[in-house]
Design a protein around this motif. Sequence first.
Motif, mmCIF file in Angstrom:
data_model
loop_
_atom_site.group_PDB
_atom_site.id
_atom_site.type_symbol
_atom_site.label_atom_id
_atom_site.label_comp_id
_atom_site.label_asym_id
_atom_site.label_seq_id
_atom_site.Cartn_x
_atom_site.Cartn_y
_atom_site.Cartn_z
ATOM 1 N N HIS A 196 -23.493 -31.259 -7.568
ATOM 2 C CA HIS A 196 -23.016 -29.921 -7.210
ATOM 3 C C HIS A 196 -22.919 -29.783 -5.687
ATOM 4 C CE1 HIS A 196 -24.117 -29.233 -11.368
ATOM 5 N NE2 HIS A 196 -23.542 -28.045 -11.327
ATOM 6 N N GLU A 211 -18.155 -13.095 -9.749
ATOM 7 C CA GLU A 211 -18.408 -14.166 -10.708
ATOM 8 C C GLU A 211 -17.321 -14.229 -11.775
ATOM 9 O OE1 GLU A 211 -23.295 -14.371 -10.266
ATOM 10 O OE2 GLU A 211 -22.399 -13.678 -12.147
ATOM 11 N N ARG A 244 -14.844 -17.448 -12.262
ATOM 12 C CA ARG A 244 -14.724 -18.104 -13.572
ATOM 13 C C ARG A 244 -13.251 -18.182 -14.012
ATOM 14 N NH1 ARG A 244 -18.119 -15.160 -15.998
ATOM 15 N NH2 ARG A 244 -16.627 -13.641 -16.820
ATOM 16 N N SER A 259 -13.010 -21.903 -15.865
ATOM 17 C CA SER A 259 -14.317 -22.432 -16.263
ATOM 18 C C SER A 259 -14.767 -21.974 -17.643
ATOM 19 C CB SER A 259 -15.380 -22.039 -15.224
ATOM 20 O OG SER A 259 -15.080 -22.614 -13.973
ATOM 21 N N THR A 276 -18.422 -20.656 -18.697
ATOM 22 C CA THR A 276 -19.430 -21.001 -17.685
ATOM 23 C C THR A 276 -19.357 -20.032 -16.514
ATOM 24 O OG1 THR A 276 -19.280 -23.345 -18.251
ATOM 25 C CG2 THR A 276 -20.277 -22.782 -16.132
ATOM 26 N N TYR A 330 -20.882 -19.261 -12.759
ATOM 27 C CA TYR A 330 -21.618 -19.804 -11.622
ATOM 28 C C TYR A 330 -22.199 -18.632 -10.850
ATOM 29 C CZ TYR A 330 -19.036 -23.936 -13.002
ATOM 30 O OH TYR A 330 -18.523 -24.983 -13.722
ATOM 31 N N VAL A 382 -23.066 -20.043 -3.781
ATOM 32 C CA VAL A 382 -22.904 -20.430 -5.181
ATOM 33 C C VAL A 382 -22.858 -21.946 -5.242
ATOM 34 C CG1 VAL A 382 -20.358 -20.314 -5.062
ATOM 35 C CG2 VAL A 382 -21.518 -20.078 -7.272
ATOM 36 N N ASP A 383 -23.483 -22.522 -6.258
ATOM 37 C CA ASP A 383 -23.466 -23.972 -6.453
ATOM 38 C C ASP A 383 -22.409 -24.325 -7.492
ATOM 39 O OD1 ASP A 383 -25.551 -24.102 -4.675
ATOM 40 O OD2 ASP A 383 -27.113 -24.337 -6.206
ATOM 41 N N LEU A 384 -21.414 -25.096 -7.079
ATOM 42 C CA LEU A 384 -20.310 -25.482 -7.947
ATOM 43 C C LEU A 384 -20.350 -26.987 -8.205
ATOM 44 C CD1 LEU A 384 -17.362 -23.502 -6.281
ATOM 45 C CD2 LEU A 384 -18.734 -22.826 -8.266
#
Length: 287
Positions: free
Chosen positions: A9, A41, A45, A50, A53, A55, A76-78
């Motif tokens: 990530h 968010e 998405r 996504s 899901t 994130y 944010v962790d992608l």
Amino acid sequence: MSDEAQPGHVRIRLDLSYDGAGFSGWAKQAGGRRTVQGEIEDALRTVTRSGGTTYELTVAGRTDAGVHARGQVAHVDLPAGLWEEHREKLLKRLAGRLARDVRIWSLTEAPPGFDARFSAIWRRYAYRVTDHPGGVDPLLRGHVLWHDWPLDVDAMNEAAGRLLGEHDFAAYCKRREGATTIRTLQELSLVRGADGVITATVRADAFCHNMVRSLIGALLFVGDGHRAPDWPGKVLAAGVRDSAVHVVRPHGLTLEEVGYPSDDLLAARSKEARNKRSLPAAPARCC
């Protein structure tokens, strides 16, 4: 909670702003209320396709309902593959998907150790109020409070100076279970502009719930002559909520900027900020 993204990530820093009038605060809530976090968010998405899901975002300052932000920061962790696929067009796609009362200005890979919340060393807010007898400029009504008594800015600044430093701000905070109310108030000053609008600048390492709006409420009581300049300091020292301290309305409040240390100090700051704070013990009294 980790200061680093999980393997595979990438941690992305978001710099953003929003008009808080149409939001029930930053944080997602049950019941379908519109929030800044939920809005971003959902958009993320959608534009990254996504599916189910989400994130989740971590934010520097969780603003309340109706509070604005000009310099908010989040991360944010992608998944690395998703970031690589979308990075060039992600900002523009989010702009096309988001409502006009929230904007993301930049998306950048965060340096090692960065945490939008815990790495911050200060947050700076501005609260704007006018005492003009005619009220608020209609074009500013969503961002400026009207106080219908003349305000003495010098008296307010005198009172504000007594609140600076590290203290337990329990008297000016809405308590939350298990959370400390010890904060370091680094700046609290007020200036009247040429247009008559008084801007209070409030900067601290962090803020507890309702702290800024409660401090402004106390200073307004000093400014309009209902209390002496030493009164807010006495309330602080008492350590309990005073019914005379009003939590002013949220629309005058804007998160202006969040400060971070140099990249090599990010992880250390994040670790320090997670430690529960306490004030030094008072010296023992002799016989």
